[in-house]
Design a protein around this motif. Structure first.
Motif, PDB file in Angstrom:
ATOM      1  N   SER A 151      -7.484  16.504   0.032  1.00 49.44           N
ATOM      2  CA  SER A 151      -7.485  15.880  -1.285  1.00 49.44           C
ATOM      3  C   SER A 151      -6.848  14.500  -1.220  1.00 49.44           C
ATOM      4  CB  SER A 151      -6.733  16.781  -2.265  1.00 49.44           C
ATOM      5  OG  SER A 151      -7.036  16.448  -3.602  1.00 49.44           O
ATOM      6  N   ILE A 152      -7.542  13.505  -1.764  1.00 46.35           N
ATOM      7  CA  ILE A 152      -7.159  12.100  -1.636  1.00 46.35           C
ATOM      8  C   ILE A 152      -6.865  11.525  -3.023  1.00 46.35           C
ATOM      9  CG2 ILE A 152      -7.897   9.823  -0.848  1.00 46.35           C
ATOM     10  CD1 ILE A 152      -9.892  11.274   1.031  1.00 46.35           C
ATOM     11  N   PRO A 153      -5.661  10.983  -3.245  1.00 48.11           N
ATOM     12  CA  PRO A 153      -5.341  10.373  -4.535  1.00 48.11           C
ATOM     13  C   PRO A 153      -6.219   9.162  -4.828  1.00 48.11           C
ATOM     14  CG  PRO A 153      -3.357  10.734  -3.237  1.00 48.11           C
ATOM     15  CD  PRO A 153      -4.524  10.957  -2.318  1.00 48.11           C
ATOM     16  N   ILE A 154      -6.145   8.692  -6.039  1.00 43.89           N
ATOM     17  CA  ILE A 154      -6.965   7.570  -6.482  1.00 43.89           C
ATOM     18  C   ILE A 154      -6.787   6.359  -5.564  1.00 43.89           C
ATOM     19  CG2 ILE A 154      -5.245   6.571  -8.069  1.00 43.89           C
ATOM     20  CD1 ILE A 154      -7.670   6.360 -10.056  1.00 43.89           C
ATOM     21  N   GLY A 155      -7.918   5.785  -5.167  1.00 42.47           N
ATOM     22  CA  GLY A 155      -7.893   4.600  -4.323  1.00 42.47           C
ATOM     23  C   GLY A 155      -7.500   4.853  -2.876  1.00 42.47           C
ATOM     24  N   GLY A 156      -7.265   6.111  -2.516  1.00 41.15           N
ATOM     25  CA  GLY A 156      -6.801   6.391  -1.153  1.00 41.15           C
ATOM     26  C   GLY A 156      -5.453   5.773  -0.861  1.00 41.15           C
ATOM     27  N   SER A 157      -4.639   5.624  -1.918  1.00 38.16           N
ATOM     28  CA  SER A 157      -3.382   4.869  -1.780  1.00 38.16           C
ATOM     29  C   SER A 157      -2.224   5.773  -1.377  1.00 38.16           C
ATOM     30  CB  SER A 157      -3.085   4.106  -3.075  1.00 38.16           C
ATOM     31  OG  SER A 157      -4.038   3.085  -3.228  1.00 38.16           O
ATOM     32  N   THR A 158      -2.268   6.160  -0.115  1.00 34.54           N
ATOM     33  CA  THR A 158      -1.172   6.855   0.545  1.00 34.54           C
ATOM     34  C   THR A 158      -0.768   6.030   1.760  1.00 34.54           C
ATOM     35  OG1 THR A 158      -2.582   8.120   2.053  1.00 34.54           O
ATOM     36  CG2 THR A 158      -2.209   9.061  -0.149  1.00 34.54           C
ATOM     37  N   ALA A 159       0.311   6.429   2.402  1.00 37.71           N
ATOM     38  CA  ALA A 159       0.717   5.710   3.609  1.00 37.71           C
ATOM     39  C   ALA A 159      -0.365   5.803   4.684  1.00 37.71           C
ATOM     40  CB  ALA A 159       2.041   6.257   4.125  1.00 37.71           C
ATOM     41  N   VAL A 160      -1.019   6.951   4.783  1.00 43.08           N
ATOM     42  CA  VAL A 160      -2.100   7.104   5.765  1.00 43.08           C
ATOM     43  C   VAL A 160      -3.230   6.130   5.448  1.00 43.08           C
ATOM     44  CG1 VAL A 160      -3.858   8.688   6.649  1.00 43.08           C
ATOM     45  CG2 VAL A 160      -1.514   9.494   6.308  1.00 43.08           C
ATOM     46  N   GLY A 161      -3.620   6.045   4.175  1.00 49.29           N
ATOM     47  CA  GLY A 161      -4.670   5.120   3.802  1.00 49.29           C
ATOM     48  C   GLY A 161      -4.266   3.666   4.019  1.00 49.29           C
ATOM     49  N   ALA A 162      -3.010   3.351   3.739  1.00 49.10           N
ATOM     50  CA  ALA A 162      -2.537   1.968   3.878  1.00 49.10           C
ATOM     51  C   ALA A 162      -2.584   1.476   5.319  1.00 49.10           C
ATOM     52  CB  ALA A 162      -1.116   1.846   3.331  1.00 49.10           C
ATOM     53  N   LEU A 163      -2.611   2.388   6.280  1.00 46.38           N
ATOM     54  CA  LEU A 163      -2.731   1.976   7.679  1.00 46.38           C
ATOM     55  C   LEU A 163      -3.950   1.084   7.903  1.00 46.38           C
ATOM     56  CD1 LEU A 163      -1.948   5.419   9.352  1.00 46.38           C
ATOM     57  CD2 LEU A 163      -0.540   3.348   9.589  1.00 46.38           C
ATOM     58  N   GLY A 164      -5.013   1.344   7.126  1.00 48.40           N
ATOM     59  CA  GLY A 164      -6.228   0.554   7.289  1.00 48.40           C
ATOM     60  C   GLY A 164      -6.001  -0.921   7.040  1.00 48.40           C
ATOM     61  N   TYR A 165      -5.122  -1.250   6.085  1.00 48.06           N
ATOM     62  CA  TYR A 165      -4.893  -2.663   5.796  1.00 48.06           C
ATOM     63  C   TYR A 165      -3.743  -3.255   6.584  1.00 48.06           C
ATOM     64  CZ  TYR A 165      -8.849  -3.868   3.281  1.00 48.06           C
ATOM     65  OH  TYR A 165     -10.159  -4.170   3.026  1.00 48.06           O
TER      66      TYR A 165
END
Length: 336
Positions: A151-165
């Motif tokens: 399950s992914i919060p809105i915008g994928g805005s977790t620390a794991v997702g932030a790795l992409g940027y």
């Protein structure tokens, strides 16, 4: 920085181009980082986040993805595409009502094409907490049916997702080095904060080695989602810990988190005159497609900062084009 110690699903076409554009008001040189060309499902910034989010999902043995967004969510469309690539079922929790049969447009049309199941909630697109509650319910229902959802919060805005940027900031640094330019600012659109946190994490990582790095400026486009400087700073700290867990990172100062809310207008997904003018400017001067909800408003912030004298003549300024063109083909998606 090597990200090989982290689970990652290769979903994007990288590196994305860094294109020169015309000078902006005041004489600064514009560069556009084409993250609308990330490849996955029509492109956009969420593809970078989804590489790490889906990598974590696959590593955890997930058989489905669940996420949430506004009716014309780019993040949801790209999550649907990622599920198609990886063979995972996708459930999308969306604001608003279901369109009449056969009348889905824009991102919803593409999400259906990628095979996602759309859960229309009837909620307003600004009711983010209630939408997240529905995401939790859909996730729990799948678990009760012996499924293994990630399950992914809105915008994928977790620390794991932030790795992409964080990775994107380093990619950008390599490109500017190769071009022999030293940008003074990196400007981009922000709502849920994950792209912002990743860029600042990448900036802090490179600065820790003594490298000169540009300022990072977010143009905020959502009152209900954008949780402000403290949230982003905490997400930066979590992202840095994932990147380099053995390094003793000092807490990120909120002063490093710059969010300009001046270009939001009435609220998220409500077009503004400045945003519409920026959409036209981008199209007629650079051939770039920007939507009215997200990238167009962010670009209006850059143009407005230039007009206000924020950027010195002759300096280089980068705009990260985060995508969103499919929403242009939904009702009201382009300026009249």
């Amino acid at each position: 920085m090597n990200f090989d110690h982290l689970p990652r699903a290769r979903l994007t076409t990288l590196p994305t181009p860094l294109e020169p554009g015309p000078d902006v008001s005041g004489g600064a040189h514009l560069w556009v980082k084409r993250d609308d060309l990330t490849g996955l499902g029509g492109g956009g910034n969420k593809a970078r986040k989804l590489e790490f989010l889906c990598g974590a999902a696959v590593a955890a043995g997930a058989d489905a993805l669940v996420t949430v967004g506004a009716a014309q969510s780019n993040h949801c469309r790209m999550t649907a595409a990622a599920g198609a690539v990886l063979g995972l079922d996708v459930h999308l929790v969306l604001s608003g009502d279901a369109p009449d049969s056969g009348e889905a447009t824009g991102n919803q049309l593409l999400s259906r094409l990628f095979g996602a199941q759309l859960h229309h909630t009837g909620l307003d697109e600004n009711e983010w907490r209630a939408l997240e509650d529905v995401r939790a319910t859909v996730t729990a229902d799948l678990e009760a049916d012996s499924r293994r959802p990630y399950s992914i919060p809105i915008g994928g805005s977790t620390a794991v997702g932030a790795l992409g940027y964080a990775n994107a900031f380093m990619e950008l640094a390599d490109q500017t080095d190769a071009l022999g330019i030293t940008p003074s600012f990196v400007v981009f659109t922000s709502s849920s904060g994950g792209t912002h946190a990743g860029l600042v994490a990448g900036r802090r990582f490179l600065a820790s080695s003594g490298r000169s790095v540009p300022d990072v400026v977010a143009v905020g486009v959502a009152k209900g989602i954008n949780r402000g400087q403290r949230f982003v700073a905490e997400l930066v700290d979590q992202t840095l810990h994932l990147m380099a867990p053995d390094q003793n990172w000092a807490a990120t100062d909120e002063g490093e988190i710059t969010i300009d809310p001046s270009w939001l207008g009435d609220d998220y997904a409500v077009p503004t005159a400045a945003g519409d003018a920026a959409v036209r400017w981008a199209a007629t001067k650079g051939g770039w497609l920007m939507d009215r909800t997200y990238s167009g408003k962010g670009f209006s912030g850059l143009l407005g900062m230039a007009e206000a004298g924020r950027f010195e003549a002759g300096t280089d300024v980068v705009f990260i084009h985060t995508g969103g063109w499919p929403a242009m083909f939904a009702a009201g998606g382009t300026p009249a």
